[in-house]
Motif scaffolding. Structure first.
Motif, PDB file in Angstrom:
ATOM      1  N   ALA A   1      12.231  15.485 -17.500  1.00 16.87           N
ATOM      2  CA  ALA A   1      13.048  15.744 -18.585  1.00 16.87           C
ATOM      3  C   ALA A   1      13.611  14.232 -19.201  1.00 16.87           C
ATOM      4  O   ALA A   1      13.377  13.361 -18.531  1.00 16.87           O
ATOM      5  CB  ALA A   1      14.486  16.312 -18.045  1.00 16.87           C
TER       6      ALA A   1
ATOM      7  N   SER B   1      16.431  19.804  -9.700  1.00 15.23           N
ATOM      8  CA  SER B   1      17.372  20.877 -10.577  1.00 15.23           C
ATOM      9  C   SER B   1      18.726  20.755 -10.041  1.00 15.23           C
ATOM     10  O   SER B   1      18.911  20.498  -8.889  1.00 15.23           O
ATOM     11  CB  SER B   1      16.989  22.163 -10.503  1.00 15.23           C
TER      12      SER B   1
ATOM     13  N   LYS C   1      12.345  23.385 -19.512  1.00 16.34           N
ATOM     14  CA  LYS C   1      12.061  23.531 -18.059  1.00 16.34           C
ATOM     15  C   LYS C   1      11.129  24.444 -17.490  1.00 16.34           C
ATOM     16  O   LYS C   1      10.571  24.372 -16.652  1.00 16.34           O
ATOM     17  CB  LYS C   1      13.495  23.728 -17.262  1.00 16.34           C
TER      18      LYS C   1
ATOM     19  N   ALA D   1      12.484  25.675 -13.588  1.00 12.89           N
ATOM     20  CA  ALA D   1      11.187  24.931 -13.388  1.00 12.89           C
ATOM     21  C   ALA D   1      10.418  25.526 -12.037  1.00 12.89           C
ATOM     22  O   ALA D   1       9.659  25.726 -11.893  1.00 12.89           O
ATOM     23  CB  ALA D   1      11.382  23.414 -13.487  1.00 12.89           C
TER      24      ALA D   1
ATOM     25  N   HIS E   1      16.376  21.320 -23.292  1.00  9.79           N
ATOM     26  CA  HIS E   1      16.801  22.311 -22.082  1.00  9.79           C
ATOM     27  C   HIS E   1      15.853  23.312 -21.775  1.00  9.79           C
ATOM     28  O   HIS E   1      15.432  23.492 -20.583  1.00  9.79           O
ATOM     29  CB  HIS E   1      18.086  22.863 -22.180  1.00  9.79           C
TER      30      HIS E   1
END
Length: 255
Positions: free
Chosen positions: A166, A8, A196, A88, A193
């Protein structure tokens, strides 16, 4: 079993205790890892403000961030799974999981880093900032993951692999070996997006399932036999599709 997970942009700033050992992480002695780190640090020490802002993904130079990143070799560290603090990771809530679940994650999770390449969940990393779409000299997400393909293929060979990354990371290191991928839909459309949150919730439930069952899911002979049993709040399993080298679990997000 190995679980591939995204990083992230948001990160914790580790406490001020000085590390006693040199920085070590997965494949850290490989030339491509050393080259990536040296290229990054050279760019931060170049004095080129525009370049540094590009690297950080910001419009203005953040001096505190620059100081931390420039000195990352001597900076305090945290386990990678605790360093990252995005959506996440908040959903995963690693620190509040039972000890057995934490151990499962530390043994199983490999996190994609924009700077360090793949790292183990328990690898101690310093604060850094490197925007995923940036190229600096020969350093880019694509080049870093292409360089470590041979090492990663050897590491994953013979293991069950769950891909929770991702799309940008899945493209940087595409999997050629058998694996399971999880896809999240909302109103029939694939999420990018917004997924997450659900990746984090899915990984948390997987870790809790491993803890509750009293056994590591890696002992399961067929990954597909165990993962579909997961009951994740807010998700409904729609489909299990089988392809030549992968199984795709498709979940619908329910309100």
């Amino acid at each position: 079993m190995y679980i591939l997970f995204s990083p992230s942009e948001g990160k914790q700033i580790p406490a001020s205790a000085q590390p006693k050992n040199a920085l070590e992480f997965l494949f850290h002695t490989a030339p491509y890892k050393k080259d990536a780190l040296e290229t990054y640090l050279a760019a931060l020490r170049s004095g080129d403000e525009a370049l540094i802002c590009k690297i950080f993904g910001t419009k203005t130079l953040e001096l505190d961030t620059l100081a931390l990143a420039q000195n990352l070799l001597q900076a305090p560290r945290l386990p990678a799974i605790e360093l990252y603090s995005g959506v996440a990771y908040k959903a995963l809530d690693f620190k509040n999981l039972p000890q057995d679940s934490q151990a499962f994650l530390l043994d199983s999770v490999l996190i994609c880093s924009n700077l360090f390449g793949f790292v183990r969940a328990g690898d101690l990393l310093p604060f850094y900032k490197f925007h995923q779409g940036v190229s600096v000299g020969t350093l880019s997400l694509k080049s870093l993951y292409a360089a470590q393909k041979h090492d990663m293929d050897a590491l994953l060979d013979g293991h069950e692999v769950l891909d929770l990354r991702a799309e940008v990371y899945a493209k940087a290191y595409p999997l050629a070996m058998p694996h399971t991928q999880v896809v999240f839909l909302k109103n029939g459309k694939k999420l990018s997006h917004a997924s997450k949150l659900y990746r984090g919730l899915y990984l948390r439930e997987l870790a809790l399932n491993a803890q509750k069952s009293g056994e590591n899911l890696a002992a399961t002979s067929a990954l597909g036999a165990s993962l579909p049993k997961l009951c994740v709040e807010g998700l409904a399993l729609l489909d299990i599709a089988h392809h030549t080298h992968k199984q795709i679990l498709t979940y619908e997000i329910i309100d």
